[in-house]
Design an enzyme around this catalytic site. Structure first.
Site, mmCIF file in Angstrom:
data_model
loop_
_atom_site.group_PDB
_atom_site.id
_atom_site.type_symbol
_atom_site.label_atom_id
_atom_site.label_comp_id
_atom_site.label_asym_id
_atom_site.label_seq_id
_atom_site.Cartn_x
_atom_site.Cartn_y
_atom_site.Cartn_z
ATOM 1 N N ASN A 181 33.890 31.741 41.107
ATOM 2 C CA ASN A 181 35.379 31.882 41.921
ATOM 3 C C ASN A 181 35.429 31.886 43.569
ATOM 4 O OD1 ASN A 181 36.000 33.435 39.543
ATOM 5 N ND2 ASN A 181 35.018 35.152 40.488
ATOM 6 N N HIS B 68 42.385 42.444 33.754
ATOM 7 C CA HIS B 68 41.066 43.051 34.373
ATOM 8 C C HIS B 68 40.631 44.165 34.039
ATOM 9 C CE1 HIS B 68 37.225 43.358 36.835
ATOM 10 N NE2 HIS B 68 37.770 41.743 36.783
ATOM 11 N N GLU C 198 47.714 41.377 36.183
ATOM 12 C CA GLU C 198 47.353 40.383 37.311
ATOM 13 C C GLU C 198 48.711 39.005 37.607
ATOM 14 O OE1 GLU C 198 43.502 39.083 35.690
ATOM 15 O OE2 GLU C 198 43.549 40.412 34.813
ATOM 16 N N SER D 17 42.709 35.999 35.331
ATOM 17 C CA SER D 17 40.882 35.601 35.392
ATOM 18 C C SER D 17 40.356 34.832 34.438
ATOM 19 C CB SER D 17 40.380 36.708 35.644
ATOM 20 O OG SER D 17 39.989 37.889 34.527
ATOM 21 N N ASP E 271 47.951 42.187 41.149
ATOM 22 C CA ASP E 271 46.568 41.725 41.596
ATOM 23 C C ASP E 271 46.520 40.355 41.801
ATOM 24 O OD1 ASP E 271 43.669 41.446 41.495
ATOM 25 O OD2 ASP E 271 42.838 42.830 40.038
ATOM 26 N N HIS F 48 42.969 35.834 42.255
ATOM 27 C CA HIS F 48 42.170 34.545 41.767
ATOM 28 C C HIS F 48 43.139 33.741 42.653
ATOM 29 C CE1 HIS F 48 38.729 35.062 38.835
ATOM 30 N NE2 HIS F 48 38.914 36.319 38.449
ATOM 31 N N LYS G 18 36.658 36.040 46.032
ATOM 32 C CA LYS G 18 36.892 35.115 45.660
ATOM 33 C C LYS G 18 37.226 33.695 46.154
ATOM 34 C CE LYS G 18 36.879 37.788 41.114
ATOM 35 N NZ LYS G 18 37.306 38.764 40.787
#
Ligand SMILES: *Cc1c(COP(=O)(O)O)cnc(C)c1O
Length: 372
Positions: free
Chosen positions: A38, A119, A164, A168, A193, A196, A225
């Protein structure tokens, strides 16, 4: 000390192994050969800077006891300024941030609508809270809207949406402006979130909310990340942050982040903000990888540097990963429960640490693996 055997655990591990679900840490290869990190901007390999190394290595206590240092303030100030929200609070990890934040914000009479692909740390935070959790189909705003009609909060309760921005394991995300509009129409609070997405998308790498012109009520970002360090943060209104200082148990009852690491992360945030060249390199590598994989006939999903190649069977995904490893490349097989049953995949990622020739070498190895 003589250890005491635990046969019931040994048996459970054997069952996992039979189902191809045993997890062991794979060997660590050079970043040029690693296609599952990541570390999107290649900052994780940086050793602690000299400035960072002048700060204490350990906080010595929870920040509410005597562990609060100037370094924490420097990092939180840098994060809030970067993201463009009034305040930020750092946690030891993204896992701790999500669990502590959701567990304290969600009240028993609230309803929380949760994307099915969220997640594990978000799921665990919702499980710890007493609110009713209503999962909805991944990225499906129509499904979310109908779930909202079916599930009303209790007396004085609120609606929350937890998702998110860039998933991810799927490399995709919800359409943020209509999601924000739906939250506004239904008086729902939005927890986003961006683990990433920060560093990767948008001006100065501020993430997808900023890029799409929306503001979540609770912004979550990780430092492990694209920022290339460790830890995580929540950003938002001053009262949100003050509330978390008081009530987020994974913050209150946990040693403060290492001050040296906080300064290091602040230094990396500066590099991320000024990192347009790194982002261009990342996105060029991404385009090269995605085009190459499509040419080889791989079914890939999403957009951006997370490239999920869904294979289905756990054993088949493991076999592909094993063959790539034999050819000198690491692309991790992702199996349930990280992804749904039957959705085993290779989660392939690119990085600014890759040369275009590294991507080509990976594609050449993949072509050989596919022809076996
Ligand atoms: C990685 C990740 C986390 C956890 O962050 P850590 O700092 O690694 O604990 C939280 N949310 C999402 C979406 C993630 O991908």
């Amino acid at each position: 000390m003589k250890h005491r055997p635990l046969p019931h655990l040994a048996e459970a591990l054997e069952r996992r192994a039979e189902q191809n679900l045993l997890r062991v840490p794979p060997p660590r290869l050079a970043s040029s050969r690693t296609f599952c990190a990541n570390d999107y901007l290649g900052l994780a390999e940086r050793p602690l800077s000299e400035t960072a190394a002048t700060a204490p290595g350990g906080a010595g206590a929870s920040r509410l006891v005597c562990g609060d240092t100037d370094a924490h303030g420097v990092l939180e100030g840098a994060l809030a300024t970067w993201i463009g929200l009034p305040k930020a609070l750092v946690f030891a990890s993204g896992y701790a941030a999500n669990v502590g934040t959701l567990a304290t914000l969600l009240q028993p009479s609230d309803v929380v609508f949760s994307d099915r692909a969220n997640h594990a740390s978000l799921i665990d935070g919702m499980r710890l809270a007493k609110a009713q959790v209503v999962p909805y189909a991944h990225n499906d705003l129509a499904a979310l809207e109908s779930a909202m009609t079916d599930h009303a909060p209790g007396p004085n309760g609120r609606r929350w949406v937890v998702t998110e921005s860039y998933f991810s394991m799927d490399g995709d995300g919800p359409d943020l402006p209509p999601l924000r509009a739906l939250c506004d129409e239904t008086s729902s609070l939005l927890v986003l979130d961006e683990a990433h997405a920060i560093g990767v998308f948008g001006a100065e790498g501020r993430g997808l909310a900023d890029a799409k012109g929306i503001a979540p009520d609770v912004f979550l970002g990780t430092l492990g990340k694209a920022i290339g360090a460790q830890g995580a943060f929540v950003a938002g209104a001053p009262e949100l942050i003050a509330y978390l200082w008081n009530t987020a148990r994974s913050f209150v009852f946990s040693t403060g982040m290492s001050p040296a690491l906080a300064l290091h992360a602040a230094d990396n945030v500066r590099r991320v903000r000024a990192g347009d060249a790194l982002r261009e390199r990342l996105h060029r590598n991404t385009a090269r990888l995605r085009e190459g994989m499509q040419r080889l006939g791989c079914t890939i999903h999403g957009h951006g540097p997370i490239v999920p190649w869904v294979i289905g069977e756990e054993s088949a995904a493991l076999e592909r990963a094993r063959a790539l490893l034999e050819a000198g490349f690491h692309a991790q097989a992702i199996r349930p429960p990280t992804v749904p049953a039957g959705g085993a995949r290779l989660r392939i990622t690119t990085s600014a640490a890759h040369d275009p020739s590294d991507v080509d070498a990976f594609l050449a190895a993949l072509e050989k693996v596919l022809s076996r």
